[in-house]
Design a protein around this motif. Structure first.
Motif, PDB file in Angstrom:
ATOM      1  N   LEU A   1       6.329  36.003  85.220  1.00  0.00           N
ATOM      2  CA  LEU A   1       4.261  37.375  84.941  1.00  0.00           C
ATOM      3  C   LEU A   1       4.712  37.296  85.971  1.00  0.00           C
ATOM      4  O   LEU A   1       3.751  38.299  86.062  1.00  0.00           O
ATOM      5  CB  LEU A   1       3.811  35.252  85.222  1.00  0.00           C
ATOM      6  CG  LEU A   1       2.368  35.734  85.032  1.00  0.00           C
ATOM      7  CD1 LEU A   1       2.015  36.473  83.626  1.00  0.00           C
ATOM      8  CD2 LEU A   1       1.148  34.102  85.630  1.00  0.00           C
ATOM      9  N   HIS A   2       4.792  37.207  87.216  1.00  0.00           N
ATOM     10  CA  HIS A   2       5.132  38.018  88.976  1.00  0.00           C
ATOM     11  C   HIS A   2       5.772  39.114  89.536  1.00  0.00           C
ATOM     12  O   HIS A   2       7.231  38.004  89.273  1.00  0.00           O
ATOM     13  CB  HIS A   2       5.173  37.203  90.013  1.00  0.00           C
ATOM     14  CG  HIS A   2       3.937  35.384  89.374  1.00  0.00           C
ATOM     15  ND1 HIS A   2       2.723  35.889  89.837  1.00  0.00           N
ATOM     16  CD2 HIS A   2       3.676  34.567  89.617  1.00  0.00           C
ATOM     17  CE1 HIS A   2       2.170  34.730  89.966  1.00  0.00           C
ATOM     18  NE2 HIS A   2       2.699  34.054  89.499  1.00  0.00           N
ATOM     19  N   ARG A   3       5.053  40.422  88.580  1.00  0.00           N
ATOM     20  CA  ARG A   3       6.269  41.571  89.202  1.00  0.00           C
ATOM     21  C   ARG A   3       5.525  42.717  89.485  1.00  0.00           C
ATOM     22  O   ARG A   3       4.483  42.952  88.890  1.00  0.00           O
ATOM     23  CB  ARG A   3       6.921  41.512  87.947  1.00  0.00           C
ATOM     24  CG  ARG A   3       7.714  42.882  88.214  1.00  0.00           C
ATOM     25  CD  ARG A   3       7.358  43.695  85.943  1.00  0.00           C
ATOM     26  NE  ARG A   3       8.924  44.869  86.048  1.00  0.00           N
ATOM     27  CZ  ARG A   3       9.509  45.069  85.352  1.00  0.00           C
ATOM     28  NH1 ARG A   3       8.487  45.011  83.916  1.00  0.00           N
ATOM     29  NH2 ARG A   3      10.095  46.227  85.319  1.00  0.00           N
ATOM     30  N   PRO A   4       6.195  43.176  91.035  1.00  0.00           N
ATOM     31  CA  PRO A   4       5.173  44.698  91.327  1.00  0.00           C
ATOM     32  C   PRO A   4       4.961  45.565  90.521  1.00  0.00           C
ATOM     33  O   PRO A   4       6.083  45.394  89.293  1.00  0.00           O
ATOM     34  CB  PRO A   4       6.167  45.208  92.451  1.00  0.00           C
ATOM     35  CG  PRO A   4       7.362  43.844  92.480  1.00  0.00           C
ATOM     36  CD  PRO A   4       7.411  42.734  91.272  1.00  0.00           C
ATOM     37  N   MET A   5       3.995  45.887  90.200  1.00  0.00           N
ATOM     38  CA  MET A   5       3.714  47.074  89.561  1.00  0.00           C
ATOM     39  C   MET A   5       4.564  48.430  89.306  1.00  0.00           C
ATOM     40  O   MET A   5       4.847  48.830  90.565  1.00  0.00           O
ATOM     41  CB  MET A   5       1.872  47.554  89.466  1.00  0.00           C
ATOM     42  CG  MET A   5       1.903  48.391  88.456  1.00  0.00           C
ATOM     43  SD  MET A   5      -0.245  48.908  88.179  1.00  0.00           S
ATOM     44  CE  MET A   5      -0.051  49.164  89.477  1.00  0.00           C
ATOM     45  N   ILE A   6       4.980  48.863  88.602  1.00  0.00           N
ATOM     46  CA  ILE A   6       5.406  50.111  88.276  1.00  0.00           C
ATOM     47  C   ILE A   6       4.805  51.428  87.314  1.00  0.00           C
ATOM     48  O   ILE A   6       4.092  51.136  86.539  1.00  0.00           O
ATOM     49  CB  ILE A   6       7.426  49.876  88.015  1.00  0.00           C
ATOM     50  CG1 ILE A   6       6.990  48.609  86.414  1.00  0.00           C
ATOM     51  CG2 ILE A   6       7.837  48.344  88.264  1.00  0.00           C
ATOM     52  CD1 ILE A   6       8.591  48.782  85.237  1.00  0.00           C
ATOM     53  N   SER A   7       5.674  52.233  87.590  1.00  0.00           N
ATOM     54  CA  SER A   7       4.704  53.882  86.924  1.00  0.00           C
ATOM     55  C   SER A   7       5.576  53.346  85.284  1.00  0.00           C
ATOM     56  O   SER A   7       6.653  52.436  85.143  1.00  0.00           O
ATOM     57  CB  SER A   7       5.172  55.113  88.054  1.00  0.00           C
ATOM     58  OG  SER A   7       7.168  54.991  87.271  1.00  0.00           O
TER      59      SER A   7
END
Length: 312
Positions: A102-108
């Motif tokens: 659930l917790h993941r840095p936002m990527i392009s």
């Protein structure tokens, strides 16, 4: 090298399409049976939709599969939901404390294409050609999000074109939406989610098919009965949230009162110990004995004023 960020966008994708007989497909909520929305597709297309409840147990997001002539196949992937944090320490703590996925840095969107779409398309025999824009669809979705969220929710779209050696082309569109919310004075939480839409069809019918899909999405009609249901649902949820807030406040007050009661018990025990000490030290009538003792130290005398009931 597959460069999804620098490929030249191609505009003017849509061309005039001959009028075709259409049929209406209804997207229906499985919980209530209410039609959420409806879209018109060519009559020869077989359209299947399935409601999913990834984000909300009462508000569906639909998975759709379409088959048709000219080797047409289309589907979308389930919504992937993630939460990121501005503060790396918060992110690490939340990742360790709950579901890691659930917790993941936002990527392009370009990274999503490279990490997820590229391997899948190459495995299926397709090679990347170019990025394109779908301005009509993008503008429609942007306006819809603005109207529904007041600008709090942002949209990013990227569309990529692929080709295989069997005379087919494919369009893969990644749509990502996200919203930020303050988490504390030193951190911000970002809720972000995305899904991918795949369309495969014979190359000669590619542009026409994409245009048909765009028109179906842009001209989709939301059921007024569903809008009314959602409005009522939001109202009930707001009332429950207010009630829960009141209960939380009452629970906090009850906890505070219980704490105060506990402290009063501790203070009473301390007072009893203090009185016992004073009795042992100064004899019975400890309050008066204590005052006399203090007066003796300070070379003072305490007197009572009957007019105001105070000691001086």
């Amino acid at each position: 090298k597959n460069d999804f960020s620098e490929a030249e966008p191609k505009l003017g994708l849509i061309q005039k399409v001959k009028k075709k007989k259409l049929k209406t497909h209804q997207f229906r909520d499985a919980r209530t049976g209410i039609v959420v929305s409806s879209s018109n597709y060519p009559a020869e297309w077989e359209v299947i939709s399935k409601p999913t409840y990834t984000l909300d147990q009462k508000l569906p997001v639909f998975l759709t599969q379409i088959q048709g002539p000219n080797n047409l196949k289309s589907f979308n992937t389930p919504l992937k939901v993630h939460i990121s944090y501005q503060n790396p320490q918060t992110y690490q703590f939340m990742k360790n404390a709950s579901t890691a996925n659930l917790h993941r840095p936002m990527i392009s969107n370009h990274n999503i294409i490279e990490e997820e779409i590229l391997p899948r398309m190459q495995y299926s025999g397709f090679q990347f050609i170019e990025n394109i824009r779908l301005p009509k669809l993008e503008n429609h979705l942007q306006e819809k999000l603005l109207a529904e969220s007041g600008g709090q929710v942002q949209l990013e779209m990227i569309s990529t074109v692929w080709r295989n050696n069997k005379g087919q082309k494919a369009l893969v569109t990644v749509g990502k939406i996200y919203m930020q919310q303050p988490l504390s004075f030193i951190d911000t939480m970002t809720l972000w989610m995305y899904s991918a839409d795949y369309i495969f069809v014979d190359e000669a019918y590619f542009t026409e098919t994409i245009s048909t899909f765009e028109n179906a999405l842009i001209n989709a009609k939301e059921n007024p009965q569903w809008k009314q249901y959602v409005a009522q649902l939001n109202q009930v949820r707001a009332q429950k949230a207010a009630q829960q807030h009141q209960i939380n406040m009452q629970n906090r007050q009850a906890a505070f009162d219980a704490h105060q009661q506990k402290m009063r018990g501790i203070w009473a025990a301390q007072d009893a110990n203090h009185a016992s000490f004073m009795n042992r030290t100064f004899g019975s009538g400890s309050d008066r004995s204590q005052q006399n003792f203090i007066n003796m130290i300070n070379e003072e005398e305490t007197v009572f004023n009957p007019l105001d009931g105070k000691n001086y």
